[in-house]
Write an enzyme that holds these catalytic residues in place. Structure first.
Site, PDB file in Angstrom:
ATOM      1  N   ASP A 177     -98.208  -3.891 -22.856  1.00 48.56           N
ATOM      2  CA  ASP A 177     -98.846  -4.237 -21.328  1.00 48.56           C
ATOM      3  C   ASP A 177     -99.973  -3.120 -20.856  1.00 48.56           C
ATOM      4  OD1 ASP A 177     -97.695  -6.955 -19.861  1.00 48.56           O
ATOM      5  OD2 ASP A 177     -99.204  -5.772 -19.009  1.00 48.56           O
TER       6      ASP A 177
ATOM      7  N   CYS B  10     -98.414 -12.959 -25.437  1.00 50.21           N
ATOM      8  CA  CYS B  10     -98.492 -13.738 -24.393  1.00 50.21           C
ATOM      9  C   CYS B  10     -99.418 -13.119 -23.505  1.00 50.21           C
ATOM     10  CB  CYS B  10     -97.332 -13.640 -23.494  1.00 50.21           C
ATOM     11  SG  CYS B  10     -95.326 -14.340 -23.953  1.00 50.21           S
TER      12      CYS B  10
ATOM     13  N   SER C 129    -102.646 -22.748 -24.322  1.00 52.64           N
ATOM     14  CA  SER C 129    -102.510 -23.666 -23.400  1.00 52.64           C
ATOM     15  C   SER C 129    -103.126 -24.955 -23.779  1.00 52.64           C
ATOM     16  CB  SER C 129    -104.017 -22.383 -22.018  1.00 52.64           C
ATOM     17  OG  SER C 129    -103.723 -23.733 -21.009  1.00 52.64           O
TER      18      SER C 129
ATOM     19  N   TYR D 128    -112.144 -19.997 -20.911  1.00 52.10           N
ATOM     20  CA  TYR D 128    -110.706 -20.084 -20.852  1.00 52.10           C
ATOM     21  C   TYR D 128    -110.184 -20.333 -22.056  1.00 52.10           C
ATOM     22  CZ  TYR D 128    -105.454 -20.452 -20.064  1.00 52.10           C
ATOM     23  OH  TYR D 128    -104.015 -19.811 -19.802  1.00 52.10           O
TER      24      TYR D 128
HETATM   25  N1  LIG Z   1     -99.834 -19.600 -16.289  1.00 54.58           N
HETATM   26  C1  LIG Z   1     -99.940 -20.788 -16.812  1.00 54.58           C
HETATM   27  O1  LIG Z   1    -100.302 -21.826 -15.794  1.00 54.58           O
HETATM   28  C2  LIG Z   1    -100.122 -20.862 -18.314  1.00 54.58           C
HETATM   29  C3  LIG Z   1    -100.485 -22.120 -18.589  1.00 54.58           C
HETATM   30  C4  LIG Z   1    -100.575 -21.852 -19.821  1.00 54.58           C
HETATM   31  C5  LIG Z   1    -101.024 -20.856 -20.921  1.00 54.58           C
HETATM   32  N2  LIG Z   1    -100.567 -19.816 -20.109  1.00 54.58           N
HETATM   33  C6  LIG Z   1    -100.822 -18.400 -21.276  1.00 54.58           C
HETATM   34  O2  LIG Z   1     -99.527 -17.839 -20.965  1.00 54.58           O
HETATM   35  C7  LIG Z   1     -99.925 -16.234 -21.408  1.00 54.58           C
HETATM   36  C8  LIG Z   1     -99.431 -15.652 -19.845  1.00 54.58           C
HETATM   37  O3  LIG Z   1     -99.692 -16.223 -18.782  1.00 54.58           O
HETATM   38  P1  LIG Z   1     -99.279 -16.031 -17.605  1.00 54.58           P
HETATM   39  O4  LIG Z   1     -99.140 -16.897 -16.582  1.00 54.58           O
HETATM   40  O5  LIG Z   1     -97.387 -14.936 -17.861  1.00 54.58           O
HETATM   41  O6  LIG Z   1     -99.673 -14.804 -16.825  1.00 54.58           O
HETATM   42  P2  LIG Z   1    -100.014 -13.126 -15.807  1.00 54.58           P
HETATM   43  O7  LIG Z   1    -100.855 -12.528 -15.555  1.00 54.58           O
HETATM   44  O8  LIG Z   1     -98.377 -13.649 -15.672  1.00 54.58           O
HETATM   45  O9  LIG Z   1     -99.727 -12.096 -17.657  1.00 54.58           O
HETATM   46  C9  LIG Z   1    -100.290 -11.633 -18.311  1.00 54.58           C
HETATM   47  C10 LIG Z   1     -99.642 -10.234 -18.992  1.00 54.58           C
HETATM   48  O10 LIG Z   1    -100.895 -10.257 -19.412  1.00 54.58           O
HETATM   49  C11 LIG Z   1    -100.787  -8.184 -19.001  1.00 54.58           C
HETATM   50  N3  LIG Z   1    -102.462  -8.402 -20.338  1.00 54.58           N
HETATM   51  C12 LIG Z   1    -104.390  -8.445 -19.543  1.00 54.58           C
HETATM   52  N4  LIG Z   1    -105.022  -8.441 -20.168  1.00 54.58           N
HETATM   53  C13 LIG Z   1    -104.073  -7.392 -20.738  1.00 54.58           C
HETATM   54  C14 LIG Z   1    -104.860  -6.347 -22.812  1.00 54.58           C
HETATM   55  N5  LIG Z   1    -106.075  -6.543 -22.589  1.00 54.58           N
HETATM   56  N6  LIG Z   1    -103.894  -5.492 -22.823  1.00 54.58           N
HETATM   57  C15 LIG Z   1    -102.768  -6.117 -22.819  1.00 54.58           C
HETATM   58  N7  LIG Z   1    -101.915  -6.976 -21.932  1.00 54.58           N
HETATM   59  C16 LIG Z   1    -103.254  -7.604 -21.137  1.00 54.58           C
HETATM   60  C17 LIG Z   1    -101.409  -8.691 -17.774  1.00 54.58           C
HETATM   61  O11 LIG Z   1    -101.298  -7.555 -17.729  1.00 54.58           O
HETATM   62  C18 LIG Z   1    -100.403  -9.062 -17.674  1.00 54.58           C
HETATM   63  O12 LIG Z   1     -98.628  -8.505 -17.954  1.00 54.58           O
HETATM   64  C19 LIG Z   1    -101.096 -15.847 -21.388  1.00 54.58           C
HETATM   65  O13 LIG Z   1    -102.086 -16.739 -22.393  1.00 54.58           O
HETATM   66  C20 LIG Z   1    -101.904 -17.880 -20.419  1.00 54.58           C
HETATM   67  O14 LIG Z   1    -103.115 -17.280 -20.790  1.00 54.58           O
HETATM   68  C21 LIG Z   1    -100.390 -19.349 -19.456  1.00 54.58           C
END
Ligand SMILES: NC(=O)c1ccc[n+]([C@@H]2O[C@H](COP(=O)([O-])OP(=O)(O)OC[C@H]3O[C@@H](n4cnc5c(N)ncnc54)[C@H](O)[C@@H]3O)[C@@H](O)[C@H]2O)c1
Length: 231
Positions: free
Chosen positions: A36, A87, A151, A164
């Site tokens: 991360d 993720c 997603s 996105y």
């Molecule tokens: N939250 C939702 O509703 C949802 C729905 C569908 C899919 N997703 C997907 O699930 C995954 C996780 O989402 P979340 O909601 O837990 O988000 P979040 O923002 O809570 O966590 C994302 C993490 O990714 C890290 N990150 C960002 N850019 C980075 C990089 N370049 N290199 C390394 N780490 C990096 C951030 O520091 C963070 O810790 C994502 O791919 C998101 O698109 C989320």
């Protein structure tokens, strides 16, 4: 695949879905390697998950050298890598034209594709190269598993989600060919497509947007909740 004593990489493992995944893996007896950008949260997560079975490496998933160094650190600490859960991601929202009719900045689109799509591909290809050299972990000849996170937006993007939705549609598109490329080596590839989850990513959006998204996507318009965020 039995998770006990296996080693798993979780990108974006310091927050939201990645963090919850790391907890579940730790609880199932796996060693967890968090990739991360967030160093402060990284130190906190290692303490929380237990430093005997968790490491954190600062990684930008877009950067080849950074990912390879973290893979090397993982194998040096725990040995063979059997699982990677991608993720890491961002979810900026921008309409194609703003209220004044100006086009959305190209750089914002490119950054989202770069982190969500290119980043997942980059980590998968480098981990796959390591897994391919390892001995099978069971009699079926299985060497490992790669899980990508798409997603619901990859199928049904909403207003402001061109970047996105394109990044997640790209992940959906690469899943099958990647699985076909790696199947002969005993490496499986799966992609999940979550609905709206109550994570820091979602909570960073304006309230109006949060509720519009959950009303469109989720049964009973409720978000998915993570135990890790309710504690
Ligand atoms: N939250 C939702 O509703 C949802 C729905 C569908 C899919 N997703 C997907 O699930 C995954 C996780 O989402 P979340 O909601 O837990 O988000 P979040 O923002 O809570 O966590 C994302 C993490 O990714 C890290 N990150 C960002 N850019 C980075 C990089 N370049 N290199 C390394 N780490 C990096 C951030 O520091 C963070 O810790 C994502 O791919 C998101 O698109 C989320």
């Amino acid at each position: 695949m039995t998770l006990n004593n296996l080693t798993a990489i979780v990108t974006g493992g310091c927050s939201g879905l990645g963090h919850a995944t790391a907890i579940a893996l730790r609880d199932a007896g796996a060693n967890v390697s968090l990739f991360d950008l967030n160093e402060e949260l990284g130190a906190q997560r290692v303490e929380e998950l237990g430093s005997n079975n968790t490491i954190f490496t600062k990684v930008d998933v877009r950067d080849e050298a950074s990912v390879q160094a973290a893979i090397d650190a993982t194998t040096e600490t725990f040995g063979a890598i059997s699982l990677v859960v991608n993720c890491a991601g961002i979810a900026p929202a921008k309409r194609l034209l703003d209220k004044e009719g100006n086009p959305a900045p190209l750089g914002d689109f490119q950054k989202t594709i770069d982190i969500n799509l290119v980043g997942s591909f980059n980590v998968s290809r480098l981990v796959a190269a390591t897994m391919a050299k390892q001995s099978p972990i069971n009699e079926e000849g299985e060497r490992g598993l790669i899980i990508n996170t798409a997603s619901v937006a990859g199928y049904e993007g909403q207003i402001g989600q061109t970047a996105y939705a394109a990044s997640k549609g790209g992940i959906i598109g690469l899943t099958l060919p990647m699985a076909r490329d790696l199947a002969p080596l005993g490496i499986r590839v799966n992609t999940i497509a979550p609905g709206v989850m109550g994570t820091p990513m979602l909570l960073a959006m304006p309230e109006k947007v949060q509720h519009a998204l959950s009303a469109k996507y989720n049964f009973l318009s409720a978000w998915g909740y993570l135990k890790s965020l309710l504690n």
